[in-house]
Write an enzyme that holds these catalytic residues in place. Structure first.
Site, PDB file in Angstrom:
ATOM      1  N   CYS A   2       0.864  -1.157   0.000  1.00  0.00           N
ATOM      2  CA  CYS A   2       0.000   0.000   0.000  1.00  0.00           C
ATOM      3  C   CYS A   2       0.905   1.212   0.000  1.00  0.00           C
ATOM      4  O   CYS A   2       2.121   1.090   0.130  1.00  0.00           O
ATOM      5  CB  CYS A   2      -0.846   0.028   1.266  1.00  0.00           C
ATOM      6  SG  CYS A   2      -1.782  -1.485   1.519  1.00  0.00           S
ATOM      7  N   ARG A  27       1.258   1.645  -5.915  1.00  0.00           N
ATOM      8  CA  ARG A  27       1.449   0.650  -4.855  1.00  0.00           C
ATOM      9  C   ARG A  27       0.155  -0.095  -4.519  1.00  0.00           C
ATOM     10  O   ARG A  27       0.179  -1.073  -3.772  1.00  0.00           O
ATOM     11  CB  ARG A  27       1.974   1.327  -3.585  1.00  0.00           C
ATOM     12  CG  ARG A  27       3.257   2.088  -3.802  1.00  0.00           C
ATOM     13  CD  ARG A  27       3.643   2.838  -2.565  1.00  0.00           C
ATOM     14  NE  ARG A  27       4.221   1.960  -1.584  1.00  0.00           N
ATOM     15  CZ  ARG A  27       5.518   1.702  -1.473  1.00  0.00           C
ATOM     16  NH1 ARG A  27       6.372   2.270  -2.292  1.00  0.00           N
ATOM     17  NH2 ARG A  27       5.967   0.897  -0.551  1.00  0.00           N
ATOM     18  N   TRP A  74      -3.813  -2.043  -1.307  1.00  0.00           N
ATOM     19  CA  TRP A  74      -3.830  -3.289  -2.082  1.00  0.00           C
ATOM     20  C   TRP A  74      -4.138  -4.356  -1.047  1.00  0.00           C
ATOM     21  O   TRP A  74      -3.312  -4.643  -0.175  1.00  0.00           O
ATOM     22  CB  TRP A  74      -2.472  -3.525  -2.739  1.00  0.00           C
ATOM     23  CG  TRP A  74      -2.436  -4.737  -3.617  1.00  0.00           C
ATOM     24  CD1 TRP A  74      -2.792  -4.810  -4.926  1.00  0.00           C
ATOM     25  CD2 TRP A  74      -1.997  -6.053  -3.244  1.00  0.00           C
ATOM     26  NE1 TRP A  74      -2.607  -6.096  -5.394  1.00  0.00           N
ATOM     27  CE2 TRP A  74      -2.127  -6.876  -4.380  1.00  0.00           C
ATOM     28  CE3 TRP A  74      -1.521  -6.623  -2.069  1.00  0.00           C
ATOM     29  CZ2 TRP A  74      -1.791  -8.221  -4.374  1.00  0.00           C
ATOM     30  CZ3 TRP A  74      -1.188  -7.976  -2.057  1.00  0.00           C
ATOM     31  CH2 TRP A  74      -1.318  -8.756  -3.209  1.00  0.00           C
ATOM     32  N   ASN A  98       1.259   0.118   5.719  1.00  0.00           N
ATOM     33  CA  ASN A  98       1.699  -0.646   4.549  1.00  0.00           C
ATOM     34  C   ASN A  98       2.468  -1.854   5.080  1.00  0.00           C
ATOM     35  O   ASN A  98       3.445  -1.676   5.802  1.00  0.00           O
ATOM     36  CB  ASN A  98       2.604   0.235   3.678  1.00  0.00           C
ATOM     37  CG  ASN A  98       3.367  -0.571   2.633  1.00  0.00           C
ATOM     38  OD1 ASN A  98       2.850  -1.566   2.125  1.00  0.00           O
ATOM     39  ND2 ASN A  98       4.582  -0.149   2.331  1.00  0.00           N
ATOM     40  N   GLY A  99       2.018  -3.059   4.733  1.00  0.00           N
ATOM     41  CA  GLY A  99       2.718  -4.255   5.207  1.00  0.00           C
ATOM     42  C   GLY A  99       1.723  -5.284   5.701  1.00  0.00           C
ATOM     43  O   GLY A  99       0.531  -5.218   5.387  1.00  0.00           O
ATOM     44  N   GLU A 478       8.175 -14.095 -20.537  1.00  0.00           N
ATOM     45  CA  GLU A 478       7.775 -12.695 -20.409  1.00  0.00           C
ATOM     46  C   GLU A 478       6.532 -12.402 -21.259  1.00  0.00           C
ATOM     47  O   GLU A 478       5.613 -11.716 -20.810  1.00  0.00           O
ATOM     48  CB  GLU A 478       8.963 -11.792 -20.800  1.00  0.00           C
ATOM     49  CG  GLU A 478       8.691 -10.309 -20.824  1.00  0.00           C
ATOM     50  CD  GLU A 478       8.269  -9.730 -19.470  1.00  0.00           C
ATOM     51  OE1 GLU A 478       8.322 -10.436 -18.445  1.00  0.00           O
ATOM     52  OE2 GLU A 478       7.856  -8.553 -19.451  1.00  0.00           O
ATOM     53  N   LYS A 482       2.928 -11.104 -19.732  1.00  0.00           N
ATOM     54  CA  LYS A 482       2.254  -9.873 -20.171  1.00  0.00           C
ATOM     55  C   LYS A 482       0.807 -10.173 -20.544  1.00  0.00           C
ATOM     56  O   LYS A 482      -0.094  -9.408 -20.205  1.00  0.00           O
ATOM     57  CB  LYS A 482       2.959  -9.248 -21.389  1.00  0.00           C
ATOM     58  CG  LYS A 482       4.311  -8.624 -21.144  1.00  0.00           C
ATOM     59  CD  LYS A 482       4.254  -7.275 -20.478  1.00  0.00           C
ATOM     60  CE  LYS A 482       4.531  -7.402 -19.018  1.00  0.00           C
ATOM     61  NZ  LYS A 482       5.909  -7.321 -18.583  1.00  0.00           N
ATOM     62  N   GLU A 485      -1.301 -10.883 -17.317  1.00  0.00           N
ATOM     63  CA  GLU A 485      -1.582  -9.788 -16.391  1.00  0.00           C
ATOM     64  C   GLU A 485      -2.430  -8.688 -17.017  1.00  0.00           C
ATOM     65  O   GLU A 485      -3.157  -8.002 -16.314  1.00  0.00           O
ATOM     66  CB  GLU A 485      -0.295  -9.219 -15.763  1.00  0.00           C
ATOM     67  CG  GLU A 485       0.582  -8.385 -16.637  1.00  0.00           C
ATOM     68  CD  GLU A 485       1.731  -7.739 -15.847  1.00  0.00           C
ATOM     69  OE1 GLU A 485       2.781  -7.542 -16.454  1.00  0.00           O
ATOM     70  OE2 GLU A 485       1.570  -7.406 -14.655  1.00  0.00           O
ATOM     71  N   HIS A 501       6.853 -33.554 -22.942  1.00  0.00           N
ATOM     72  CA  HIS A 501       6.862 -34.205 -21.619  1.00  0.00           C
ATOM     73  C   HIS A 501       5.589 -33.895 -20.822  1.00  0.00           C
ATOM     74  O   HIS A 501       5.577 -34.009 -19.605  1.00  0.00           O
ATOM     75  CB  HIS A 501       8.121 -33.793 -20.852  1.00  0.00           C
ATOM     76  CG  HIS A 501       9.376 -34.203 -21.563  1.00  0.00           C
ATOM     77  ND1 HIS A 501       9.765 -35.513 -21.658  1.00  0.00           N
ATOM     78  CD2 HIS A 501      10.286 -33.494 -22.268  1.00  0.00           C
ATOM     79  CE1 HIS A 501      10.880 -35.591 -22.381  1.00  0.00           C
ATOM     80  NE2 HIS A 501      11.214 -34.375 -22.755  1.00  0.00           N
ATOM     81  N   LYS A 601       1.865  -1.824  -8.987  1.00  0.00           N
ATOM     82  CA  LYS A 601       3.145  -1.633  -9.664  1.00  0.00           C
ATOM     83  C   LYS A 601       4.302  -2.093  -8.790  1.00  0.00           C
ATOM     84  O   LYS A 601       5.258  -2.681  -9.268  1.00  0.00           O
ATOM     85  CB  LYS A 601       3.292  -0.151 -10.033  1.00  0.00           C
ATOM     86  CG  LYS A 601       4.580   0.181 -10.776  1.00  0.00           C
ATOM     87  CD  LYS A 601       4.550  -0.377 -12.169  1.00  0.00           C
ATOM     88  CE  LYS A 601       5.825  -0.115 -12.942  1.00  0.00           C
ATOM     89  NZ  LYS A 601       5.989  -1.070 -14.042  1.00  0.00           N
TER      90      LYS A 601
HETATM   91  C1  AGP Z   1       5.539  -7.218 -14.707  1.00  0.00           C
HETATM   92  O1  AGP Z   1       4.822  -6.738 -15.760  1.00  0.00           O
HETATM   93  C2  AGP Z   1       5.047  -7.065 -13.375  1.00  0.00           C
HETATM   94  N1  AGP Z   1       4.016  -6.189 -13.154  1.00  0.00           N
HETATM   95  C3  AGP Z   1       5.830  -7.657 -12.228  1.00  0.00           C
HETATM   96  O2  AGP Z   1       6.079  -8.993 -12.547  1.00  0.00           O
HETATM   97  C4  AGP Z   1       7.113  -6.960 -11.793  1.00  0.00           C
HETATM   98  O3  AGP Z   1       8.090  -7.096 -12.773  1.00  0.00           O
HETATM   99  C5  AGP Z   1       7.576  -7.559 -10.461  1.00  0.00           C
HETATM  100  O4  AGP Z   1       6.592  -7.326  -9.501  1.00  0.00           O
HETATM  101  C6  AGP Z   1       8.901  -7.024  -9.986  1.00  0.00           C
HETATM  102  O5  AGP Z   1       8.858  -5.657  -9.800  1.00  0.00           O
HETATM  103  P1  AGP Z   1      10.177  -4.829  -9.617  1.00  0.00           P
HETATM  104  O6  AGP Z   1      10.909  -4.891 -10.906  1.00  0.00           O
HETATM  105  O7  AGP Z   1       9.724  -3.435  -9.283  1.00  0.00           O
HETATM  106  O8  AGP Z   1      10.955  -5.457  -8.515  1.00  0.00           O
END
Ligand code: AGP
Length: 606
Positions: A2, A27, A74, A98-99, A478, A482, A485, A501, A601
């Site tokens: 958060c 956050r 969050w 936050n935590g 990757e 993408k 998410e 496999h 983020k």
């Molecule tokens: C990727 O698109 C993400 N939203 C997520 O996987 C991100 O890369 C991950 O949480 C790590 O974040 P950071 O690079 O700020 O440590």
């Protein structure tokens, strides 16, 4: 994870709190709230949803308090709702957190027995009741100390008190917290970015510390209550680029600006006159390092996997890669000749930070690859390699991924040269190829039309797969991440050779499968694997690089060809259509591209 903010001032603080909360929305964005204090009364406004909604609610009333705290959430404990939104208050205090409080169930039991009534499902509410309880028989400082001693877990806190007209308490353990200084006002925030429009004078709290802010003073204490002196850092006044401009979404902008961010990063590291890579002040000699451990989460983990490939190809070093949340609880064998590299865009990811902290405590050589150079991970690493991407706002990492790969690649070829694993000729040829990378990425951005037509099949699919070998495997992971998410489509990244496999059983008629097969060492093998999925009905979108050689395969559904360059640089180009595939799929489905559901983020809880 958060975001928290606190301001004590001589003027009303609600609009400044709202502005800071907007900056902290990366956050968490499932609910937001604010509490201010006026004439001995705490006023709270909270709502489910974004800060914008909170702002609208506040505009309908007058919040004139000159001390206040705010929060973007969050959810961890309790659903996203107005009731569970912070701040949480009693008759005497109001708290933002936050935590995660790991022993909240036990504490709640203890407090309920003492007659405290709980309103929310959050872990945070125990903090409110603990302070309220201790204030009955202790002064403010001792109440805080007693409360902090009871908590297990991680937290950054902001607390205001009904009977303290201009005072805010901040405290941290595990989660980051910064104090900012202004004229007749002082601030508390989860990061310096949230405070930047008000001040560039910052002090970061260390783990276990707490602080007492008044409008004209700030005092810091350690976990025993002993006063500590802390230095004030002056941050650059540079405001990053936080504007979408003409783009519909930050993500679209961030994809398109990759040629610029690559150019900026290359300018920072490459000495074009001497055709050399600068790693200024790298603190260790090459004979002090025999292995590298790369650690990250999500996209950053994928760039670690990519780096493993390059380091193994180019150097004699032993390379391993770990997911931070695994590494931190593993029985690690720390070796003094290992270099630990932590990769993180935000520099605040809780698991990555914990892994770094563990290595620091074991006196390891620690280095970070970060975008936010003022972040906790950057501050606590012994050496920092910034990726120079500028702010990345979209939750899905795009330009930071390319930036991380770029810096790790620069690092790998420099190390390879210094260790004598590659000769000067090869080293300088690789640097020369890098100088054209930005233009190659720019050309690859033109794949829009092709991608848009391919999207329809992904949008309607039950699931999809992304396959690659060698350096294309991390890119496959990757690409799948993408799509998951952003477009909420089930997508699996898999090593192409591993399909037989088990996962081959998933392939059915019409299933979209992305095959990444640049014409590298693995090409023929990947093409064979592609045949195997086509034979079972998959609709294959092949991503390769241009060549005059024919592709010996029939029934490829769609093909995208990127430019030719050094094999090492192809992953940069191949990533672009995958970013666009996820973006356009999400756009077609009408999803919130910059803030996908359930995510944030910066992941500041473990
Ligand atoms: C990727 O698109 C993400 N939203 C997520 O996987 C991100 O890369 C991950 O949480 C790590 O974040 P950071 O690079 O700020 O440590």
């Amino acid at each position: 994870m958060c975001g928290i903010i606190g301001i004590t001032s001589t003027k009303p603080v609600s609009s400044s709190i709202i502005n800071s909360l907007k900056k902290l929305e990366y956050r968490g964005y499932d609910s937001a709230g604010i509490a201010t204090l006026l004439d001995g009364k705490i006023n709270e406004v909270k709502c489910e949803g974004r800060v914008k909604a909170l702002e609208t609610n506040i505009s309908k009333i007058k919040m004139l308090g000159t001390v206040g705290i705010g929060h973007v959430r969050w959810a961890t404990h309790g659903v996203p709702s107005t009731l569970n939104a912070h701040p949480h208050s009693s008759e005497s205090v109001s708290v933002v957190h936050n935590g995660i409080i790991e022993n909240s169930t036990l504490l709640k039991k203890f407090l309920v027995e003492k007659g405290h009534k709980f309103k929310s499902q959050t872990d945070t509410e125990v903090i409110v009741h603990l302070i309220t309880e201790y204030l009955k028989e202790n002064d403010l400082k001792n109440s805080i100390l007693k409360m902090l001693k009871k908590l297990h877990g991680s937290f950054a806190l902001g607390i205001i008190f009904k009977d303290q007209p201009d005072l805010i308490v901040g405290a941290r353990r595990g989660s980051p917290l910064a104090v900012g200084y202004g004229p007749n006002e002082n601030y508390l925030g989860s990061d310096s970015y949230a405070l930047k429009s008000m001040t560039n004078k910052i002090t970061y709290l260390d783990d276990g510390e707490f602080c007492i802010l008044k409008k004209n003073s700030v005092e810091f204490f350690d976990d025993t209550g002993k006063k500590v002196n802390k230095s004030v850092l002056e941050l650059s006044n540079e405001e990053g680029d936080y504007d979408k401009g003409d783009y519909k979404h930050f993500m679209a902008k961030e994809i398109e600006e990759q040629p610029i961010t690559i150019k900026n990063c290359i300018n920072e590291y490459i000495d074009k006159i001497n055709n050399d890579i600068n790693l200024l002040n790298f603190p260790w000699k090459q004979n002090e390092i025999s292995s590298i451990v790369l650690i990250g989460c999500g996209t950053a983990y994928h760039s670690c996997l990519m780096a493993k490939h390059w380091f193994e190809q180019l150097t004699d070093l032993d390379i391993s890669v770990d997911i931070a949340s695994e590494f931190r609880y593993r029985k690690n064998k720390f070796k003094s000749e290992s270099l630990y590299i932590f990769v993180s865009q935000s520099g605040e990811t809780a698991d990555t930070y914990a892994a770094l902290d563990l290595c620091n405590k074991n006196k390891m050589k620690t280095c970070s690859v970060v975008n936010v150079v003022e972040s906790s991970i950057a501050r606590d690493s012994k050496f920092v390699l910034p990726i120079h991407c500028g702010p990345e706002i979209g939750v899905a990492s795009t330009k930071a991924f390319l930036g991380q790969m770029l810096v790790l690649y620069l690092f790998s070829i420099k190390i390879a040269f210094v260790r004598g694993s590659i000769d000067k000729d090869k080293y300088q040829t690789k640097i020369k190829s890098l100088l054209s990378l930005a233009d190659l990425v720019k050309n690859t951005l033109d794949t829009d039309n092709q991608i848009q037509s391919a999207c329809n099949s992904f949008v309607d699919a039950k699931g999809s797969m992304f396959l690659g070998r060698g350096s294309s495997f991390p890119i496959a992971l990757e690409g799948a991440l993408k799509l998951k998410e952003l477009a909420y489509i089930h997508a699996e990244g898999y090593p192409a050779g591993e399909m037989k496999h088990g996962p081959l059983a998933l392939i059915e008629d019409g299933m979209p499968v992305v095959v990444i097969a640049p014409r590298d060492y693995y090409y023929n093998k990947t093409i064979s694997n592609m045949q195997e999925v086509i034979a079972r009905g998959a609709k294959v979108l092949l991503i390769t690089n241009k060549s005059t050689d024919e592709i010996f395969s029939e029934n490829i559904w769609q093909k995208i060809e990127v430019e030719n360059t050094d094999d090492d640089l192809l992953p940069f180009l191949i990533t672009i259509p995958l970013q666009k595939l996820a973006y356009h799929s999400a756009l077609k489905k009408g999803y919130d591209i910059d803030k996908p559901r359930n995510l944030a983020k910066s992941v500041t809880v473990e």
